[in-house]
Design an enzyme around this catalytic site. Structure first.
Site, PDB file in Angstrom:
ATOM      1  N   TYR A 170     -11.044  -1.391   9.336  1.00 45.28           N
ATOM      2  CA  TYR A 170     -11.320  -1.636   7.966  1.00 45.28           C
ATOM      3  C   TYR A 170     -12.783  -3.376   8.842  1.00 45.28           C
ATOM      4  O   TYR A 170     -13.104  -3.540   8.171  1.00 45.28           O
ATOM      5  CB  TYR A 170     -10.543  -3.383   8.051  1.00 45.28           C
ATOM      6  CG  TYR A 170      -8.885  -1.883   6.967  1.00 45.28           C
ATOM      7  CD1 TYR A 170      -9.080  -0.745   6.058  1.00 45.28           C
ATOM      8  CD2 TYR A 170      -7.390  -2.503   7.209  1.00 45.28           C
ATOM      9  CE1 TYR A 170      -8.665  -0.517   5.320  1.00 45.28           C
ATOM     10  CE2 TYR A 170      -7.033  -1.364   7.114  1.00 45.28           C
ATOM     11  CZ  TYR A 170      -7.966  -0.129   5.980  1.00 45.28           C
ATOM     12  OH  TYR A 170      -6.869   0.277   5.153  1.00 45.28           O
TER      13      TYR A 170
ATOM     14  N   ASP B  94       0.962  -0.965  -0.101  1.00 42.19           N
ATOM     15  CA  ASP B  94      -0.051  -0.484  -0.014  1.00 42.19           C
ATOM     16  C   ASP B  94       0.606   1.300  -0.533  1.00 42.19           C
ATOM     17  O   ASP B  94       0.649   2.218   0.738  1.00 42.19           O
ATOM     18  CB  ASP B  94      -0.767  -0.271   1.113  1.00 42.19           C
ATOM     19  CG  ASP B  94      -1.645   0.877   1.083  1.00 42.19           C
ATOM     20  OD1 ASP B  94      -2.642   1.300   0.226  1.00 42.19           O
ATOM     21  OD2 ASP B  94      -2.116   1.692   2.273  1.00 42.19           O
TER      22      ASP B  94
ATOM     23  N   LYS C 255      -4.118   7.991   7.006  1.00 44.14           N
ATOM     24  CA  LYS C 255      -4.189   7.717   8.476  1.00 44.14           C
ATOM     25  C   LYS C 255      -2.878   8.433   9.085  1.00 44.14           C
ATOM     26  O   LYS C 255      -2.197   8.031   9.965  1.00 44.14           O
ATOM     27  CB  LYS C 255      -3.861   5.972   8.090  1.00 44.14           C
ATOM     28  CG  LYS C 255      -4.965   5.164   7.717  1.00 44.14           C
ATOM     29  CD  LYS C 255      -4.817   3.513   8.619  1.00 44.14           C
ATOM     30  CE  LYS C 255      -6.092   3.496   7.568  1.00 44.14           C
ATOM     31  NZ  LYS C 255      -5.716   2.667   6.337  1.00 44.14           N
TER      32      LYS C 255
ATOM     33  N   ASN D  31       6.797  -8.055   6.704  1.00 41.77           N
ATOM     34  CA  ASN D  31       5.176  -7.199   6.743  1.00 41.77           C
ATOM     35  C   ASN D  31       3.905  -8.242   6.340  1.00 41.77           C
ATOM     36  O   ASN D  31       4.033  -8.019   5.401  1.00 41.77           O
ATOM     37  CB  ASN D  31       5.488  -5.947   6.552  1.00 41.77           C
ATOM     38  CG  ASN D  31       4.219  -5.574   7.544  1.00 41.77           C
ATOM     39  OD1 ASN D  31       3.746  -4.342   8.084  1.00 41.77           O
ATOM     40  ND2 ASN D  31       3.389  -4.661   5.804  1.00 41.77           N
ATOM     41  N   GLU D  32       3.238  -8.272   7.574  1.00 43.50           N
ATOM     42  CA  GLU D  32       2.007  -9.436   6.959  1.00 43.50           C
ATOM     43  C   GLU D  32       1.999  -9.924   5.213  1.00 43.50           C
ATOM     44  O   GLU D  32       1.188  -9.960   4.533  1.00 43.50           O
ATOM     45  CB  GLU D  32       1.010  -7.733   6.371  1.00 43.50           C
ATOM     46  CG  GLU D  32       0.776  -7.243   7.400  1.00 43.50           C
ATOM     47  CD  GLU D  32      -0.770  -5.580   7.125  1.00 43.50           C
ATOM     48  OE1 GLU D  32      -0.781  -5.844   5.460  1.00 43.50           O
ATOM     49  OE2 GLU D  32      -1.283  -5.399   7.940  1.00 43.50           O
TER      50      GLU D  32
ATOM     51  N   TRP E 136      -0.046   3.250  13.093  1.00 43.42           N
ATOM     52  CA  TRP E 136      -0.093   4.109  11.384  1.00 43.42           C
ATOM     53  C   TRP E 136      -0.566   4.872  10.843  1.00 43.42           C
ATOM     54  O   TRP E 136      -1.954   5.526  11.688  1.00 43.42           O
ATOM     55  CB  TRP E 136      -0.247   2.789  11.006  1.00 43.42           C
ATOM     56  CG  TRP E 136      -0.593   2.581   8.893  1.00 43.42           C
ATOM     57  CD1 TRP E 136      -1.500   2.773   8.800  1.00 43.42           C
ATOM     58  CD2 TRP E 136       1.511   2.189   8.782  1.00 43.42           C
ATOM     59  NE1 TRP E 136      -0.835   2.689   7.476  1.00 43.42           N
ATOM     60  CE2 TRP E 136       0.776   1.812   7.645  1.00 43.42           C
ATOM     61  CE3 TRP E 136       2.159   1.793   9.502  1.00 43.42           C
ATOM     62  CZ2 TRP E 136       1.875   2.005   6.743  1.00 43.42           C
ATOM     63  CZ3 TRP E 136       3.505   1.395   8.183  1.00 43.42           C
ATOM     64  CH2 TRP E 136       2.997   1.631   7.435  1.00 43.42           C
TER      65      TRP E 136
ATOM     66  N   GLU F 111       0.896  -2.274  14.249  1.00 42.92           N
ATOM     67  CA  GLU F 111       0.195  -0.430  13.152  1.00 42.92           C
ATOM     68  C   GLU F 111      -1.396  -0.998  13.921  1.00 42.92           C
ATOM     69  O   GLU F 111      -1.588  -1.522  14.175  1.00 42.92           O
ATOM     70  CB  GLU F 111      -0.057  -0.816  12.044  1.00 42.92           C
ATOM     71  CG  GLU F 111       0.965  -1.236  10.835  1.00 42.92           C
ATOM     72  CD  GLU F 111       0.522  -1.732   9.416  1.00 42.92           C
ATOM     73  OE1 GLU F 111      -0.206  -1.181   8.984  1.00 42.92           O
ATOM     74  OE2 GLU F 111       1.359  -1.536   9.106  1.00 42.92           O
TER      75      GLU F 111
ATOM     76  N   TYR G  38      -7.313  -2.943  12.665  1.00 47.29           N
ATOM     77  CA  TYR G  38      -7.328  -2.178  12.253  1.00 47.29           C
ATOM     78  C   TYR G  38      -9.146  -2.753  12.680  1.00 47.29           C
ATOM     79  O   TYR G  38      -9.739  -2.357  12.309  1.00 47.29           O
ATOM     80  CB  TYR G  38      -7.790  -1.997  10.665  1.00 47.29           C
ATOM     81  CG  TYR G  38      -6.160  -1.332  10.658  1.00 47.29           C
ATOM     82  CD1 TYR G  38      -5.702  -0.014  11.205  1.00 47.29           C
ATOM     83  CD2 TYR G  38      -5.108  -2.343  10.454  1.00 47.29           C
ATOM     84  CE1 TYR G  38      -4.568   0.299  10.104  1.00 47.29           C
ATOM     85  CE2 TYR G  38      -3.635  -1.771  10.114  1.00 47.29           C
ATOM     86  CZ  TYR G  38      -3.391  -0.554  10.132  1.00 47.29           C
ATOM     87  OH  TYR G  38      -2.431  -0.272   9.260  1.00 47.29           O
TER      88      TYR G  38
ATOM     89  N   ASN H  35      -0.580  -6.070  13.426  1.00 49.70           N
ATOM     90  CA  ASN H  35      -1.000  -4.393  12.642  1.00 49.70           C
ATOM     91  C   ASN H  35      -2.696  -4.749  13.111  1.00 49.70           C
ATOM     92  O   ASN H  35      -3.711  -5.668  11.784  1.00 49.70           O
ATOM     93  CB  ASN H  35      -1.187  -4.662  10.329  1.00 49.70           C
ATOM     94  CG  ASN H  35       0.603  -3.928  10.984  1.00 49.70           C
ATOM     95  OD1 ASN H  35       1.974  -3.800  11.992  1.00 49.70           O
ATOM     96  ND2 ASN H  35       1.107  -4.360  10.801  1.00 49.70           N
TER      97      ASN H  35
HETATM   98  C1  BDP Z   1      -1.375  -2.315   6.229  1.00 55.70           C
HETATM   99  C2  BDP Z   1      -0.250  -2.301   6.070  1.00 55.70           C
HETATM  100  C3  BDP Z   1       0.252  -1.051   5.529  1.00 55.70           C
HETATM  101  C4  BDP Z   1      -0.878  -0.157   5.127  1.00 55.70           C
HETATM  102  C5  BDP Z   1      -2.196  -0.803   6.297  1.00 55.70           C
HETATM  103  C6  BDP Z   1      -3.046   0.702   6.001  1.00 55.70           C
HETATM  104  O1  BDP Z   1       0.730  -3.059   6.529  1.00 55.70           O
HETATM  105  O2  BDP Z   1       0.995  -1.371   4.420  1.00 55.70           O
HETATM  106  O3  BDP Z   1      -0.587   1.055   4.763  1.00 55.70           O
HETATM  107  O4  BDP Z   1      -1.920  -1.498   6.487  1.00 55.70           O
HETATM  108  O5  BDP Z   1      -4.386  -0.154   5.418  1.00 55.70           O
HETATM  109  O6  BDP Z   1      -1.718  -3.556   6.494  1.00 55.70           O
HETATM  110  O7  BDP Z   1      -3.500   1.453   5.588  1.00 55.70           O
END
Ligand code: BDP
Length: 599
Positions: free
Chosen positions: A474, A167, A570, A415-416, A551, A506, A470, A468
């Site tokens: 999300y 992203d 973000k 990462n992920e 993040w 994150e 959210y 990470n």
């Molecule tokens: C995570 C990723 C990051 C993205 C973030 C997002 O590690 O690179 O920018 O989510 O969705 O999945 O803002």
């Protein structure tokens, strides 16, 4: 790998500035020998900078393929008795360099330096022709991974495009300084420093590598007042420093470690490094710096700015460190690739703790934001043995470059990634094994929120688990209360499953600067503050949470997408590095939490 420097035995020319530039839209550069014949009808391009946002040409902004850079320079005659190297700090992603039509280097990797001895290619006291071709195509075996495909429009015109899972915008070009530098024929090739201490006694273990056997290696260590505090001789050894001043988060102390090579009692090469004496460990569920539990307060960042894209910029970098200090942060992760060496020098100096990340981002079966079911990627065609070799190579090169920075306390190896796949296990086992052979810093793996607690096949190999998360963004979209409940359960379940300290690597929400809503709704500045507060209420109750990285530090550019409005918003700061409301809130919270915060 040592950073090029002028010393009393070495010289240097910085080739940053304006270069000739041509994007190879018709794929004719190699056929027409541009590397030898030079560029015709070129335009001007700054180095270092991404080329994407410099012009007003949409075709160049989204270009996929080769671009060519050219520079002519006279190499001073007195350099003929020295080794002369070209060194590119980074170019994204695949590079070839020629001097006077002779290929001197091929390199794959968009975020690490490459260099080459120019011995048989340069002309001294005359003009030399330097050409660098940079290609930005990603494959399943590059890091980050991606895929080139052809899109056919309604008129049957084919366009080369790039698919990627990560992203951030695929900024391309020469992103860091290009140097020509000299060393004497016998010279210091590498230095490795490891430090420790016992009470007030500082301990340095060093190794010096020279290209030829040198007759005498002398080491001198100076303190910040330029007082000589220790000496040693030989290519490796232990040095003790009485009444040591430790390198501490927010309280950096740097010694100067000077290596002198002598022949017949005459100095032939000299190189000095800034080093910090400190100790890092993960023990009893805590992250210890200098034996004290350290709580990470800070961000995931990006190298990203208006106009320059990912081009190195000292003004932005120093602004960022000032903002990190202002907001009372003590650390950041170099998400999602190794940042410029100049950034790590600043971190050493400002006392900001770094988690250094290899560009292993997007090893998953979906574009970010990933939602729903994930397809497998650990397959013959995608993340395969070839990928593992590359992953190991880039990890080694990152460590070789950054090992001596006291600010770097942990390596982040991915990462992920799609770590719920059974095949990910042997892949990561091997990667971790190879990494531990060369450095003893703790290792971090960062997981996506689609990897449910207990489903990560690789956590067992790592020291710290990054999550990470959210929830409330999300998932449970807009419902912070529901997100918060899910967060508490998720964290407890992850800890129970893996029994490793957890870093919130994150968490955050897209926030449009200047958009205010009461009650708070998604995208407003109020919502960002509510979201962060809710998450902190949970972290504060859980002793196994060893840190919080919001993040993101600042808004940043991404590919064009319906879920991104002029990039990812973000940021706690705007892309121009001004605070949103959340910055003031974080400043207050982090100001009241000590670095050695224990719950
Ligand atoms: C995570 C990723 C990051 C993205 C973030 C997002 O590690 O690179 O920018 O989510 O969705 O999945 O803002």
């Amino acid at each position: 790998m040592l950073y090029p420097k002028i010393t009393n035995s070495r010289n240097l020319i910085n080739l940053s500035g304006v270069w000739n530039f041509k994007a190879d839209y018709r794929e004719e550069g190699y056929k027409n020998h541009w590397y030898k014949n030079g560029l015709k009808d070129y335009e001007l391009m700054p180095v270092p900078a991404s080329y994407n946002d410099i012009t007003v040409d949409a075709k160049l902004r989204d270009f996929v393929g080769d671009v060519w850079y050219e520079k002519k320079i006279v190499i001073p005659k007195p350099w003929q008795n020295e080794n002369v190297f070209i060194r590119v700090g980074s170019a994204s992603h695949n590079s070839k360099a020629w001097i006077n039509g002779i290929l001197v280097k091929e390199y794959t990797g968009g975020f690490l330096p490459f260099e080459s001895n120019l011995e048989n290619a340069i002309k001294y006291g005359e003009e030399n022709h330097i050409v660098i071709c940079v290609n930005n195509e990603l494959t399943w075996q590059t890091f980050p991974p991606g895929e080139v495909y052809y899109f056919e429009d309604a008129d049957g015109n084919k366009k080369k495009k790039q698919r990627q899972q990560h992203d951030f915008f695929n900024y391309s070009g020469i992103h860091r300084h290009v140097y020509l530098y000299t060393t004497p024929k016998t010279y210091v090739k590498d230095i490795t420093i490891k430090t420790d201490f016992e009470e007030s006694l500082g301990k340095i273990h060093y190794d010096v590598i020279t290209n030829k056997i040198a007759e005498e290696i002398k080491i001198e260590v100076y303190d910040e007042e330029n007082q000589l505090v220790a000496v040693s001789t030989g290519e490796s050894g232990k040095i003790e420093i009485k009444n040591v001043k430790l390198w501490k988060p927010n309280n950096a102390y740097l010694y100067s470690f000077v290596v002198k090579l002598n022949s017949n009692h005459t100095l032939i090469d000299q190189y000095s490094l800034n080093i910090g004496i400190r100790k890092v460990q993960v023990k009893d569920g805590q992250f210890l710096i200098n034996n004290e539990p350290f709580y990470f307060k800070g961000f995931g960042k990006h190298e990203d700015m208006d106009v320059k894209g990912k081009g190195l910029d000292d003004a932005i970098n120093i602004r960022d460190f000032n903002l990190l200090k202002w907001i009372n942060a003590n650390s950041f992760r170099t998400s999602h690739y190794p940042y410029a060496e100049e950034v790590l020098d600043l971190a050493d100096r400002y006392g900001i703790v770094i988690i250094d990340e290899v560009p292993a981002v997007g090893m998953l079966g979906q574009a970010v934001p990933a939602v729903g079911e994930l397809d497998g990627v650990f397959t013959e065609e995608k993340i395969n043995n070839e990928s593992l070799k590359e992953h190991i190579r880039l990890t080694r090169e990152m460590i070789a470059r950054d090992k001596n920075h006291p600010s770097v306390v942990m390596w982040s190896l991915a990462n992920e990634a799609s770590v719920m796949e059974p095949k990910a296990e042997s892949y990561f086992q091997k990667l971790v094994e190879e990494t531990r052979k060369i450095d003893d810093r703790p290792l971090l793996n960062v997981n996506l929120m689609l990897i449910e607690p207990g489903k990560c096949n690789v956590s067992k190999y790592f020291d710290v688990i990054g999550l990470n998360l959210y929830f409330g963004w999300y998932s449970e979209r807009g419902d912070i209360d529901a997100g918060k409940k899910r967060l508490m359960k998720w964290l407890k379940d992850c800890y129970e499953a893996d029994n490793k300290p957890i870093l919130l690597s994150e968490y955050g929400v897209d926030t449009v600067a200047g958009l205010h809503k009461e009650p708070a709704i998604m995208f407003s500045e109020e919502f960002q503050v509510h979201f962060l507060k809710a998450y902190h209420e949970i972290f504060d109750q859980l002793p196994f949470v060893i840190g919080e990285h919001v993040w993101n530090f600042a808004d940043f550019m991404t590919g064009q997408d319906i879920v991104r409005v002029d990039g990812n918003k973000k940021g706690v700061f705007t892309r121009q590095r001004q605070p949103k409301m959340a910055a003031h809130y974080l400043r207050e919270r982090w100001g009241s939490l000590k670095n050695t915060y224990t719950k």
